[in-house]
Design an enzyme around this catalytic site. Structure first.
Site, PDB file in Angstrom:
ATOM      1  N   ARG A 142      -1.775  22.064 -14.273  1.00 47.61           N
ATOM      2  CA  ARG A 142      -0.793  21.039 -14.653  1.00 47.61           C
ATOM      3  C   ARG A 142      -0.991  20.577 -16.094  1.00 47.61           C
ATOM      4  O   ARG A 142      -0.062  20.096 -16.728  1.00 47.61           O
ATOM      5  CB  ARG A 142      -0.841  19.858 -13.670  1.00 47.61           C
ATOM      6  CG  ARG A 142       0.281  18.863 -13.903  1.00 47.61           C
ATOM      7  CD  ARG A 142       0.481  17.883 -12.763  1.00 47.61           C
ATOM      8  NE  ARG A 142       1.574  16.974 -13.083  1.00 47.61           N
ATOM      9  CZ  ARG A 142       2.163  16.173 -12.226  1.00 47.61           C
ATOM     10  NH1 ARG A 142       1.782  16.154 -10.959  1.00 47.61           N
ATOM     11  NH2 ARG A 142       3.143  15.372 -12.601  1.00 47.61           N
ATOM     12  N   HIS A 175       1.658  17.512 -26.296  1.00 46.82           N
ATOM     13  CA  HIS A 175       1.522  16.079 -26.038  1.00 46.82           C
ATOM     14  C   HIS A 175       0.305  15.461 -26.729  1.00 46.82           C
ATOM     15  O   HIS A 175       0.323  14.278 -27.060  1.00 46.82           O
ATOM     16  CB  HIS A 175       1.466  15.803 -24.541  1.00 46.82           C
ATOM     17  CG  HIS A 175       2.808  15.898 -23.867  1.00 46.82           C
ATOM     18  ND1 HIS A 175       3.553  17.062 -23.865  1.00 46.82           N
ATOM     19  CD2 HIS A 175       3.548  14.991 -23.186  1.00 46.82           C
ATOM     20  CE1 HIS A 175       4.688  16.850 -23.207  1.00 46.82           C
ATOM     21  NE2 HIS A 175       4.707  15.599 -22.787  1.00 46.82           N
ATOM     22  N   LYS A 213       8.536  23.057 -13.357  1.00 42.86           N
ATOM     23  CA  LYS A 213       7.619  21.936 -13.110  1.00 42.86           C
ATOM     24  C   LYS A 213       7.214  21.889 -11.643  1.00 42.86           C
ATOM     25  O   LYS A 213       6.045  21.650 -11.317  1.00 42.86           O
ATOM     26  CB  LYS A 213       8.258  20.611 -13.544  1.00 42.86           C
ATOM     27  CG  LYS A 213       7.306  19.450 -13.321  1.00 42.86           C
ATOM     28  CD  LYS A 213       7.460  18.310 -14.246  1.00 42.86           C
ATOM     29  CE  LYS A 213       6.318  17.322 -14.035  1.00 42.86           C
ATOM     30  NZ  LYS A 213       6.475  16.098 -14.769  1.00 42.86           N
ATOM     31  N   LYS A 267       3.990  11.524 -11.090  1.00 45.06           N
ATOM     32  CA  LYS A 267       3.177  10.677 -11.967  1.00 45.06           C
ATOM     33  C   LYS A 267       3.921   9.358 -12.175  1.00 45.06           C
ATOM     34  O   LYS A 267       5.093   9.362 -12.576  1.00 45.06           O
ATOM     35  CB  LYS A 267       2.957  11.344 -13.327  1.00 45.06           C
ATOM     36  CG  LYS A 267       1.842  12.362 -13.345  1.00 45.06           C
ATOM     37  CD  LYS A 267       1.555  12.783 -14.775  1.00 45.06           C
ATOM     38  CE  LYS A 267       0.497  13.866 -14.843  1.00 45.06           C
ATOM     39  NZ  LYS A 267       0.314  14.363 -16.226  1.00 45.06           N
ATOM     40  N   HIS A 327       9.339   9.534 -27.954  1.00 44.26           N
ATOM     41  CA  HIS A 327       8.338  10.383 -27.294  1.00 44.26           C
ATOM     42  C   HIS A 327       8.726  11.866 -27.378  1.00 44.26           C
ATOM     43  O   HIS A 327       7.914  12.714 -27.756  1.00 44.26           O
ATOM     44  CB  HIS A 327       8.175   9.936 -25.838  1.00 44.26           C
ATOM     45  CG  HIS A 327       7.299  10.833 -25.025  1.00 44.26           C
ATOM     46  ND1 HIS A 327       5.934  10.911 -25.226  1.00 44.26           N
ATOM     47  CD2 HIS A 327       7.579  11.718 -24.037  1.00 44.26           C
ATOM     48  CE1 HIS A 327       5.419  11.802 -24.385  1.00 44.26           C
ATOM     49  NE2 HIS A 327       6.406  12.303 -23.645  1.00 44.26           N
ATOM     50  N   GLU A 377      11.413  18.601 -24.215  1.00 47.96           N
ATOM     51  CA  GLU A 377      10.687  18.904 -22.964  1.00 47.96           C
ATOM     52  C   GLU A 377      11.300  20.129 -22.275  1.00 47.96           C
ATOM     53  O   GLU A 377      10.604  20.877 -21.599  1.00 47.96           O
ATOM     54  CB  GLU A 377      10.718  17.698 -22.016  1.00 47.96           C
ATOM     55  CG  GLU A 377      10.015  16.451 -22.559  1.00 47.96           C
ATOM     56  CD  GLU A 377       8.501  16.448 -22.352  1.00 47.96           C
ATOM     57  OE1 GLU A 377       7.956  17.406 -21.787  1.00 47.96           O
ATOM     58  OE2 GLU A 377       7.865  15.447 -22.781  1.00 47.96           O
ATOM     59  N   ARG A 433       0.828  -1.239   0.000  1.00 51.45           N
ATOM     60  CA  ARG A 433       0.000   0.000   0.000  1.00 51.45           C
ATOM     61  C   ARG A 433       0.849   1.271   0.000  1.00 51.45           C
ATOM     62  O   ARG A 433       0.395   2.335   0.399  1.00 51.45           O
ATOM     63  CB  ARG A 433      -0.970   0.027   1.192  1.00 51.45           C
ATOM     64  CG  ARG A 433      -1.988  -1.078   1.163  1.00 51.45           C
ATOM     65  CD  ARG A 433      -3.226  -0.715   1.972  1.00 51.45           C
ATOM     66  NE  ARG A 433      -4.181  -1.789   1.920  1.00 51.45           N
ATOM     67  CZ  ARG A 433      -4.228  -2.800   2.777  1.00 51.45           C
ATOM     68  NH1 ARG A 433      -3.362  -2.855   3.776  1.00 51.45           N
ATOM     69  NH2 ARG A 433      -5.124  -3.741   2.651  1.00 51.45           N
ATOM     70  N   ASN A 483       1.272  19.498 -20.580  1.00 51.77           N
ATOM     71  CA  ASN A 483       1.021  18.575 -21.699  1.00 51.77           C
ATOM     72  C   ASN A 483       1.076  19.296 -23.046  1.00 51.77           C
ATOM     73  O   ASN A 483       0.628  18.752 -24.058  1.00 51.77           O
ATOM     74  CB  ASN A 483      -0.347  17.895 -21.531  1.00 51.77           C
ATOM     75  CG  ASN A 483      -0.398  17.074 -20.261  1.00 51.77           C
ATOM     76  OD1 ASN A 483       0.601  16.485 -19.860  1.00 51.77           O
ATOM     77  ND2 ASN A 483      -1.556  17.043 -19.618  1.00 51.77           N
ATOM     78  N   GLU A 521      -3.464  17.440 -11.417  1.00 48.32           N
ATOM     79  CA  GLU A 521      -3.874  17.857 -12.755  1.00 48.32           C
ATOM     80  C   GLU A 521      -5.359  18.167 -12.880  1.00 48.32           C
ATOM     81  O   GLU A 521      -6.072  17.622 -13.720  1.00 48.32           O
ATOM     82  CB  GLU A 521      -3.468  16.793 -13.788  1.00 48.32           C
ATOM     83  CG  GLU A 521      -3.419  17.340 -15.199  1.00 48.32           C
ATOM     84  CD  GLU A 521      -2.675  16.423 -16.172  1.00 48.32           C
ATOM     85  OE1 GLU A 521      -1.530  16.059 -15.891  1.00 48.32           O
ATOM     86  OE2 GLU A 521      -3.275  16.078 -17.191  1.00 48.32           O
ATOM     87  N   HIS A 576       1.192  12.452 -28.886  1.00 55.99           N
ATOM     88  CA  HIS A 576       0.707  11.084 -28.675  1.00 55.99           C
ATOM     89  C   HIS A 576       0.075  10.520 -29.936  1.00 55.99           C
ATOM     90  O   HIS A 576       0.213   9.334 -30.235  1.00 55.99           O
ATOM     91  CB  HIS A 576      -0.305  11.046 -27.524  1.00 55.99           C
ATOM     92  CG  HIS A 576       0.356  11.024 -26.179  1.00 55.99           C
ATOM     93  ND1 HIS A 576      -0.319  11.274 -25.016  1.00 55.99           N
ATOM     94  CD2 HIS A 576       1.634  10.786 -25.810  1.00 55.99           C
ATOM     95  CE1 HIS A 576       0.519  11.204 -23.993  1.00 55.99           C
ATOM     96  NE2 HIS A 576       1.712  10.908 -24.456  1.00 55.99           N
TER      97      HIS A 576
END
Ligand code: GLY
Length: 378
Positions: free
Chosen positions: A244, A251, A230, A146, A269, A188, A124, A248, A240, A255
């Protein structure tokens, strides 16, 4: 001069430091000792990174009196799956992982995401430390908590927000990166300039080549500035809900490009994000939001660095605007069934828009695929 810079992610009790600079890996044990509940860690590394850096890390752990074990995972995006996660958690349990143990993710984005997610769910939740070794991981994926794995329906669709206890971004590790990986990470870095920091973008226009070429001071400045940007966004919007999303930028298009090219080596990427930023800026120009001169600057800078900035630069597939839009409709950034884009009013001012008609996106992509100039429809 000591070029190590420290950036704090302000999240109250879960806040943490990001150290950026050369020579951190040989000091990693001493640097992480204060955040460990027990002087015992389990290092997770991919086989390629382990061959390069694991012995340095192990020596530093020995020197700091920290007991350690290591688990090596095959290199590559393929390791970010349920099978490897299940195997990794079993290995951790076999090594008698305890609630007070700490995992150390040594490697690029794949290892950070996989080990971070294992840390989020095993027992956990246990603590973890990120030691990112790629530029992309140093400026993006190791910061902000993330963590995720991929599933057949898409990338990063199963994961958790789980903040690390410490991030050590050793710029010396960048020396072993291939140029193409450096460039992919650089996209980035440039993103932070385009979304919120026009002076930083101007600095990159003047000094970006030095970052790629391995100038330590330039790298520390670029990585620390990116992490600071960041950290600020993550502190304001950890999960997010709004701000946030601006991280992206590029992105959604990126993607879709990755999905068309099979999420592999054909288009990395970071390369997809780089061209995605050009397309997002171009869409902003097409919507009358952004001066065409800023699109020209973004395009010129990324092209000069060596990133793809035209469809003609991408691996050959018959590009179709309709198919790209279809991929975007499956993106997890869709909200209430509507496509959301991060657009810009100019370099340094990104914002999220949920009201872009699909037709406008398709028209812009049709033009870009045909090689037509942006101002034709601005
Ligand atoms: N890579 C975007 C984020 O961490 O939110």
């Amino acid at each position: 001069m000591n070029p190590v810079t420290t950036v704090r992610v302000e999240l109250d009790a879960r806040g943490y430091d990001i150290h950026v600079g050369p020579g951190l890996l040989p000091r990693a044990g001493a640097l992480m000792r204060p955040v460990l509940k027990l002087p015992r860690v389990i290092v997770v590394a991919d086989q390629t990174v382990a061959a390069l850096h694991l012995s340095t890390l192990q020596a530093s752990l020995d020197a700091a009196g920290i007991a350690h074990e290591a688990i090596e995972v095959p290199a590559g995006e393929g390791s970010k799956d349920f099978r490897t996660l299940a195997w990794l958690i079993d290995e951790l349990l076999a090594l008698k992982l305890e609630r007070s143990s700490t995992l150390v993710a040594l490697g690029g984005g794949v290892i950070g995401d996989l080990a971070g997610f294992a840390a989020a769910v095993a027992l956990r939740g246990v603590d973890f430390v990120q030691i990112p070794t790629s530029l992309l991981a140093q400026v993006d994926s190791s910061v902000g908590g993330k963590t995720a794995i991929n599933v057949p329906r898409g990338k990063n669709l199963v994961g958790a927000f789980h903040q690390p206890r410490l991030v050590l971004a050793d710029t010396d590790a960048l020396k072993t990166l291939k140029r193409r990986e450096m460039l992919a990470g650089y996209a980035e870095v440039a993103k932070y300039g385009v979304i919120g920091d026009a002076p930083f973008f101007a600095w990159l226009e003047a000094h970006g080549e030095r970052v790629i070429q391995g100038d330590t001071q330039a790298q520390v400045h670029a990585v620390a500035t990116s992490c600071r940007a960041k950290a600020k966004v993550v502190a304001a919007d950890e999960t997010e809900q709004g701000l946030r999303e601006t991280l992206n930028f590029g992105h959604t298009f990126g993607h879709a490009l990755e999905a068309e090219t099979g999420f592999g080596d054909a288009l990395l990427h970071g390369e997809a994000v780089g061209y995605g930023m050009v397309l997002a800026t171009r869409l902003s120009v097409a919507r009358g939001l952004c001066p065409a001169a800023d699109l020209a600057r973004v395009t010129r800078h990324l092209a000069r660095i060596g990133l793809p900035t035209r469809f003609a630069d991408l691996p050959q597939t018959p590009w179709s605007a309709g198919r790209l839009v279809q991929h975007m409709a499956h993106d997890k950034k869709v909200r209430d069934g509507k496509l959301r884009f991060v657009l810009t009013r100019g370099i340094g001012t990104a914002f999220t828009a949920g009201d872009v008609p699909t037709d406008a996106v398709t028209a812009m992509l049709d033009d870009a695929i045909a090689g037509r100039d942006a101002p034709a429809y601005a």
